[in-house]
Design a protein around this motif. Structure first.
Motif, PDB file in Angstrom:
ATOM      1  N   LYS A   1       0.782  -1.397  -0.095  1.00  0.00           N
ATOM      2  CA  LYS A   1      -0.013   0.080   0.109  1.00  0.00           C
ATOM      3  C   LYS A   1       0.788   1.211  -0.031  1.00  0.00           C
ATOM      4  CE  LYS A   1      -4.211  -1.952   2.287  1.00  0.00           C
ATOM      5  NZ  LYS A   1      -4.844  -2.051   3.526  1.00  0.00           N
ATOM      6  N   LYS A   2       1.949   1.244   0.832  1.00  0.00           N
ATOM      7  CA  LYS A   2       2.858   2.232   0.872  1.00  0.00           C
ATOM      8  C   LYS A   2       3.531   2.495  -0.484  1.00  0.00           C
ATOM      9  CE  LYS A   2       3.799   2.474   5.687  1.00  0.00           C
ATOM     10  NZ  LYS A   2       5.079   2.281   6.609  1.00  0.00           N
ATOM     11  N   LEU A   3       4.026   1.439  -1.139  1.00  0.00           N
ATOM     12  CA  LEU A   3       4.611   1.663  -2.437  1.00  0.00           C
ATOM     13  C   LEU A   3       3.708   2.231  -3.240  1.00  0.00           C
ATOM     14  CD1 LEU A   3       6.567  -1.724  -2.855  1.00  0.00           C
ATOM     15  CD2 LEU A   3       7.363   0.525  -2.334  1.00  0.00           C
ATOM     16  N   ARG A   4       2.358   1.671  -3.530  1.00  0.00           N
ATOM     17  CA  ARG A   4       1.226   2.299  -4.547  1.00  0.00           C
ATOM     18  C   ARG A   4       1.223   3.602  -4.112  1.00  0.00           C
ATOM     19  NH1 ARG A   4      -1.963  -1.946  -2.366  1.00  0.00           N
ATOM     20  NH2 ARG A   4      -1.465  -3.847  -3.590  1.00  0.00           N
ATOM     21  N   ALA A   5       1.219   4.254  -2.823  1.00  0.00           N
ATOM     22  CA  ALA A   5       1.106   5.585  -2.805  1.00  0.00           C
ATOM     23  C   ALA A   5       2.299   6.448  -3.001  1.00  0.00           C
ATOM     24  CB  ALA A   5       0.716   5.655  -1.025  1.00  0.00           C
ATOM     25  N   TYR A   6       3.567   5.799  -3.362  1.00  0.00           N
ATOM     26  CA  TYR A   6       4.667   6.589  -3.579  1.00  0.00           C
ATOM     27  C   TYR A   6       5.001   6.237  -5.088  1.00  0.00           C
ATOM     28  CZ  TYR A   6       4.923   8.317   1.125  1.00  0.00           C
ATOM     29  OH  TYR A   6       4.600   8.959   2.329  1.00  0.00           O
ATOM     30  N   ARG A   7       4.079   5.624  -5.984  1.00  0.00           N
ATOM     31  CA  ARG A   7       4.543   5.216  -7.066  1.00  0.00           C
ATOM     32  C   ARG A   7       5.069   6.191  -7.923  1.00  0.00           C
ATOM     33  NH1 ARG A   7      -0.954   5.250  -6.757  1.00  0.00           N
ATOM     34  NH2 ARG A   7      -2.040   6.086  -8.372  1.00  0.00           N
ATOM     35  N   TYR A   8       4.579   7.216  -8.160  1.00  0.00           N
ATOM     36  CA  TYR A   8       5.202   8.321  -8.964  1.00  0.00           C
ATOM     37  C   TYR A   8       6.586   8.777  -8.396  1.00  0.00           C
ATOM     38  CZ  TYR A   8       0.334   8.420 -10.603  1.00  0.00           C
ATOM     39  OH  TYR A   8      -0.718   8.165 -11.368  1.00  0.00           O
ATOM     40  N   LEU A   9       6.729   8.935  -7.179  1.00  0.00           N
ATOM     41  CA  LEU A   9       8.318   9.202  -6.980  1.00  0.00           C
ATOM     42  C   LEU A   9       9.010   8.059  -7.256  1.00  0.00           C
ATOM     43  CD1 LEU A   9       9.902  10.884  -5.286  1.00  0.00           C
ATOM     44  CD2 LEU A   9       9.022   9.752  -3.047  1.00  0.00           C
ATOM     45  N   LEU A  10       8.573   6.806  -7.157  1.00  0.00           N
ATOM     46  CA  LEU A  10       9.413   5.367  -7.370  1.00  0.00           C
ATOM     47  C   LEU A  10       9.714   5.569  -8.898  1.00  0.00           C
ATOM     48  CD1 LEU A  10       7.925   2.461  -5.496  1.00  0.00           C
ATOM     49  CD2 LEU A  10      10.222   3.505  -5.476  1.00  0.00           C
TER      50      LEU A  10
ATOM     51  N   LEU B   1       9.013  -3.261 -10.284  1.00  0.00           N
ATOM     52  CA  LEU B   1       8.844  -4.755 -10.972  1.00  0.00           C
ATOM     53  C   LEU B   1       7.748  -5.517 -10.005  1.00  0.00           C
ATOM     54  CD1 LEU B   1       9.323  -6.751 -13.342  1.00  0.00           C
ATOM     55  CD2 LEU B   1      11.368  -7.626 -12.134  1.00  0.00           C
ATOM     56  N   LEU B   2       7.936  -5.405  -8.883  1.00  0.00           N
ATOM     57  CA  LEU B   2       6.981  -6.052  -7.990  1.00  0.00           C
ATOM     58  C   LEU B   2       5.679  -5.624  -8.225  1.00  0.00           C
ATOM     59  CD1 LEU B   2       6.650  -8.187  -5.555  1.00  0.00           C
ATOM     60  CD2 LEU B   2       7.017  -6.049  -4.034  1.00  0.00           C
ATOM     61  N   MET B   3       5.554  -4.142  -8.163  1.00  0.00           N
ATOM     62  CA  MET B   3       4.350  -3.775  -8.234  1.00  0.00           C
ATOM     63  C   MET B   3       3.720  -3.785  -9.541  1.00  0.00           C
ATOM     64  SD  MET B   3       5.167   0.021  -6.659  1.00  0.00           S
ATOM     65  CE  MET B   3       3.612   0.646  -7.218  1.00  0.00           C
ATOM     66  N   THR B   4       4.299  -4.051 -10.720  1.00  0.00           N
ATOM     67  CA  THR B   4       4.109  -4.408 -12.013  1.00  0.00           C
ATOM     68  C   THR B   4       3.300  -5.696 -12.154  1.00  0.00           C
ATOM     69  OG1 THR B   4       5.529  -2.747 -13.046  1.00  0.00           O
ATOM     70  CG2 THR B   4       4.534  -4.367 -14.332  1.00  0.00           C
TER      71      THR B   4
END
Length: 362
Positions: free
Chosen positions: A216-225, A273-276
């Protein structure tokens, strides 16, 4: 396979992750000769240099995934009697045994092709076994075995709230200290030592311990990633030489910048890659289901593909380099396809044989 009783649900899309990572590994090895073959500043060289450099996240991606899976699976089982013995037994059988066998295979093949008697070079083999140098890709197993050696200790440390809560920071600090020590003492074969990859291992551990929350945290910061990935990859691919030459008189500055941008690139690549893969698997559309199933098959065979594909490339280059000398790029593409498909098919076949685990693990 003995697993902890309280093992959480299986994360289905990690096979998809493995598939993309192994395709990147094979592509790195297939294009490596092309980077050296074409003259610098030619279009062909620039093309292969970009892809060979861009895909360098692949080995860190496997270490990231290994850390994630181990911490995810074993975090609830440390109170079980004998869990540590089962852990080491499984890794000894399904990782070290294939590493030993394939180290011997590559040693024998290379000795015979060179016209040497392998029996007179056994000390060379032992040295290669201990250093992961029987062939270029086997250094990875030296790293993963180092990780397995200390994993139970790291897992036990997660009982302490401070360590568990700030886990990525501890790993970032440890790798930074290792780089600083390397600047002073100049360690040999730095890329074969576990501390070179502590950041991706630390973030893999953090996600494994806090899987749903961390996603959930990664999705929230996806554009920063995405921004971190783009900036890190561009500087890693095209700015490394500039940094080395511009700050040649300041080694600390050089190492600091290279440390920052290389890890920014590799870590953000692993996370994206994990999120994708999670998003692709969640959709499950009919038009992508067949492709996903095919990639899942490759992912389940990734360990075997990793072990075997350099052998296919070795014989391909020996037999077809001259025949395809006037179509060099075509030869590179065909070598990639042959290495991927043949090793994949053999790995799938070995999985159905009782003793196949000795060659491709589990």
């Amino acid at each position: 396979m003995n697993q902890p009783v309280n093992r959480p649900r299986r994360i289905e899309y990690l096979d998809l992750y493995r598939a993309f990572a192994i395709m990147a590994v094979v592509a790195i090895h297939a294009t490596s000769t092309a980077v050296a073959h074409y003259p610098k500043q030619s279009i062909d060289h620039d093309f292969y240099y970009f892809w060979n450099s861009f895909l360098q996240f692949a080995v860190p991606a496997f270490l990231f995934l290994s850390s994630l899976v181990l911490f995810y699976n074993y975090s609830a089982g440390t109170k079980e009697k004998g869990w540590m013995f089962r852990f080491y037994k499984k890794r000894l059988l399904y990782v070290f045994v294939p590493y030993l066998i394939w180290s011997l295979i590559y040693f024998l093949v290379k000795q015979l092709l060179a016209g040497h008697d392998p029996m007179t070079h056994l000390l060379v083999f032992l040295t290669q076994l201990l250093t992961g140098t029987a062939h270029t890709h086997l250094y990875f197993f030296l790293i993963i075995l180092q990780f397995y050696a200390i994993f139970p200790l790291l897992l036990l440390l997660t009982r302490y709230r401070l360590f568990k809560h700030c886990l990525p920071l501890f790993f970032i600090a440890a790798q930074a200290i290792y780089y600083a020590l390397h600047l002073q003492f100049h360690f040999e074969r730095m890329g074969s030592l576990l501390p070179s990859y502590l950041i991706v291992i630390g973030f893999g551990a953090w996600i494994g311990l806090n899987f749903d929350v961390s996603l959930k945290k990664l999705r929230a910061y996806r554009y920063l990633l995405i921004l971190a990935f783009l900036s890190g990859s561009v500087i890693f691919i095209y700015g490394s030489d500039y940094i080395k030459t511009s700050f040649a008189a300041f080694p600390i500055m050089t190492y600091t910048l290279l440390f920052l941008f290389r890890n920014l690139f590799t870590l953000s690549a692993c996370l994206l890659l994990l999120m994708t893969c999670e998003r692709v698997y969640a959709r499950k559309r009919d038009r992508t289901r067949m492709t996903t199933r095919l990639l899942n098959s490759l992912g389940t065979a990734a360990f075997g593909v990793f072990l075997m594909h350099p052998l296919v490339l070795m014989f391909w280059r020996r037999e077809f380099t001259l025949a395809l000398a006037h179509h060099y790029s075509l030869g590179i593409i065909l070598s990639y396809i042959a290495a991927l498909l043949l090793s994949w098919a053999i790995a799938i076949g070995l999985r159905r044989i009782r003793w196949g685990w000795a060659l491709i693990g589990r």
